[in-house]
Design an enzyme around this catalytic site. Sequence first.
Site, PDB file in Angstrom:
ATOM      1  CB  SER A 145      44.863  48.923  22.970  1.00  0.00           C
ATOM      2  OG  SER A 145      43.838  48.444  23.810  1.00  0.00           O
ATOM      3  CE1 TYR A 158      44.595  44.172  20.335  1.00  0.00           C
ATOM      4  CE2 TYR A 158      44.127  44.798  22.604  1.00  0.00           C
ATOM      5  CZ  TYR A 158      44.017  45.042  21.241  1.00  0.00           C
ATOM      6  OH  TYR A 158      43.335  46.153  20.795  1.00  0.00           O
ATOM      7  CE  LYS A 162      46.534  47.026  19.301  1.00  0.00           C
ATOM      8  NZ  LYS A 162      46.453  47.820  18.065  1.00  0.00           N
TER       9      LYS A 162
HETATM   10  P1  NDP Z   1      38.194  45.417  13.490  1.00  0.00           P
HETATM   11  O1  NDP Z   1      38.545  43.982  13.727  1.00  0.00           O
HETATM   12  O2  NDP Z   1      36.751  45.786  13.500  1.00  0.00           O
HETATM   13  O3  NDP Z   1      38.830  45.909  12.116  1.00  0.00           O
HETATM   14  C1  NDP Z   1      40.182  45.646  11.839  1.00  0.00           C
HETATM   15  C2  NDP Z   1      40.404  45.622  10.339  1.00  0.00           C
HETATM   16  O4  NDP Z   1      41.812  45.352  10.134  1.00  0.00           O
HETATM   17  C3  NDP Z   1      39.632  44.508   9.629  1.00  0.00           C
HETATM   18  O5  NDP Z   1      39.063  44.996   8.434  1.00  0.00           O
HETATM   19  C4  NDP Z   1      40.701  43.465   9.367  1.00  0.00           C
HETATM   20  O6  NDP Z   1      40.448  42.674   8.215  1.00  0.00           O
HETATM   21  C5  NDP Z   1      41.916  44.343   9.138  1.00  0.00           C
HETATM   22  N1  NDP Z   1      43.170  43.605   9.259  1.00  0.00           N
HETATM   23  C6  NDP Z   1      43.461  42.548  10.064  1.00  0.00           C
HETATM   24  N2  NDP Z   1      44.706  42.104   9.832  1.00  0.00           N
HETATM   25  C7  NDP Z   1      45.223  42.903   8.863  1.00  0.00           C
HETATM   26  C8  NDP Z   1      46.460  42.938   8.184  1.00  0.00           C
HETATM   27  N3  NDP Z   1      47.441  42.043   8.430  1.00  0.00           N
HETATM   28  N4  NDP Z   1      46.673  43.908   7.259  1.00  0.00           N
HETATM   29  C9  NDP Z   1      45.695  44.799   6.970  1.00  0.00           C
HETATM   30  N5  NDP Z   1      44.490  44.793   7.562  1.00  0.00           N
HETATM   31  C10 NDP Z   1      44.254  43.856   8.507  1.00  0.00           C
HETATM   32  O7  NDP Z   1      39.015  46.238  14.594  1.00  0.00           O
HETATM   33  P2  NDP Z   1      38.710  47.651  15.316  1.00  0.00           P
HETATM   34  O8  NDP Z   1      38.203  48.606  14.307  1.00  0.00           O
HETATM   35  O9  NDP Z   1      37.958  47.407  16.552  1.00  0.00           O
HETATM   36  O10 NDP Z   1      40.198  48.053  15.759  1.00  0.00           O
HETATM   37  C11 NDP Z   1      41.044  48.920  15.022  1.00  0.00           C
HETATM   38  C12 NDP Z   1      42.303  49.152  15.826  1.00  0.00           C
HETATM   39  O11 NDP Z   1      41.971  49.723  17.095  1.00  0.00           O
HETATM   40  C13 NDP Z   1      43.087  47.871  16.135  1.00  0.00           C
HETATM   41  O12 NDP Z   1      44.473  48.136  16.072  1.00  0.00           O
HETATM   42  C14 NDP Z   1      42.666  47.552  17.545  1.00  0.00           C
HETATM   43  O13 NDP Z   1      43.629  46.769  18.236  1.00  0.00           O
HETATM   44  C15 NDP Z   1      42.537  48.938  18.126  1.00  0.00           C
HETATM   45  N6  NDP Z   1      41.702  48.965  19.314  1.00  0.00           N
HETATM   46  C16 NDP Z   1      40.366  48.637  19.245  1.00  0.00           C
HETATM   47  C17 NDP Z   1      39.592  48.638  20.381  1.00  0.00           C
HETATM   48  C18 NDP Z   1      38.142  48.286  20.391  1.00  0.00           C
HETATM   49  O14 NDP Z   1      37.549  48.231  21.479  1.00  0.00           O
HETATM   50  N7  NDP Z   1      37.514  48.057  19.245  1.00  0.00           N
HETATM   51  C19 NDP Z   1      40.173  48.995  21.698  1.00  0.00           C
HETATM   52  C20 NDP Z   1      41.576  49.289  21.648  1.00  0.00           C
HETATM   53  C21 NDP Z   1      42.294  49.286  20.498  1.00  0.00           C
HETATM   54  P3  NDP Z   1      39.798  41.195   8.430  1.00  0.00           P
HETATM   55  O15 NDP Z   1      38.414  41.451   8.919  1.00  0.00           O
HETATM   56  O16 NDP Z   1      39.839  40.590   7.055  1.00  0.00           O
HETATM   57  O17 NDP Z   1      40.666  40.492   9.419  1.00  0.00           O
END
Ligand code: NDP
Length: 266
Positions: A145, A158, A162
């Site tokens: 991130s 967080y 990261k």
């Molecule tokens: P979302 O929350 O939209 O999606 C994340 C997905 O991961 C969800 O489906 C969630 O399931 C699943 N998940 C959570 N915990 C677990 C686990 N233990 N094992 C498997 N799956 C899991 O996140 P984003 O798409 O926004 O983010 C994706 C990645 O990008 C993350 O690593 C995030 O930190 C990173 N990121 C995102 C940013 C943003 O602005 N969106 C900025 C910087 C980094 P459930 O819904 O059931 O929890």
Amino acid sequence: MNRLTGKVALVTGAARGIGAAIARAFVAEGARVLLTDIDNARGAQTAQALGERAAYRRLDVREPSDWDAAMAALLNDWQRLDVLVNNAGITGFEGGAAAHDPEHATLEDWRAVHRTNLDGVFLGCRAAIRAMRAQGSGSIINLSSRSGQVGVAGAAAYASSKAAVRNHSKTVALYCAEQGLAIRCNSIHPGAILTPMWDALLGDGPEREARMRDFVWDTPLRRFGRPEEVAAVAVLLASDEAAYMTGSELTVDGGLLAGSPASPRG
Ligand code: NDP
């Protein structure tokens, strides 16, 4: 649209958001993709919409046994792993408004965020190296991130997790190179990508638009990014076009980290 033809990929946290967009882009470029998540209903639905080159399987990234089972199934069904995207991640704010600053965060919350964001990436990289060793090549893509490159006062765990992902990606890159393996490992650093992850912070009431404007005020492009704009970078790193890229970090943040809040606002 054939930049990933013949490649087999596994994407974690692929039920929605950035992970779903990456899976969609990989399939569009010709790859076979195993989408994994802990949200089984949504994960299966997302995979089904991608057609016959996509499948879904539950994989909780915190669980070593889930990694073992997913890798065994993947290698049995598709015989190889070319690309792993360690995408699953949490902010820690999902359950409500608990404090995450360095003074008030609880040890439980700190550990929970690291368990998903950091332990999950460690386990994924380990499993991928073991699986890719047979063919001697592959691409590991870790979602860090912009918060892994700077501190975040209100999101200590967080930011820490990261930052560790950013560093571990380089360690994996160096280790694989040392081993004589063409397994590359790079990190992507998104910032302000509009996905359901933001719902806890933006809410869904009339204030949402105003909060969105506040969040992107310091972003030079003055807007949220789209999951597809992160997926495009993941396609590049997954493809053979990036054969000379390892241990690198790519920001996808609308220019946020290019400057400093000390710059005058226009
Ligand atoms: P979302 O929350 O939209 O999606 C994340 C997905 O991961 C969800 O489906 C969630 O399931 C699943 N998940 C959570 N915990 C677990 C686990 N233990 N094992 C498997 N799956 C899991 O996140 P984003 O798409 O926004 O983010 C994706 C990645 O990008 C993350 O690593 C995030 O930190 C990173 N990121 C995102 C940013 C943003 O602005 N969106 C900025 C910087 C980094 P459930 O819904 O059931 O929890």
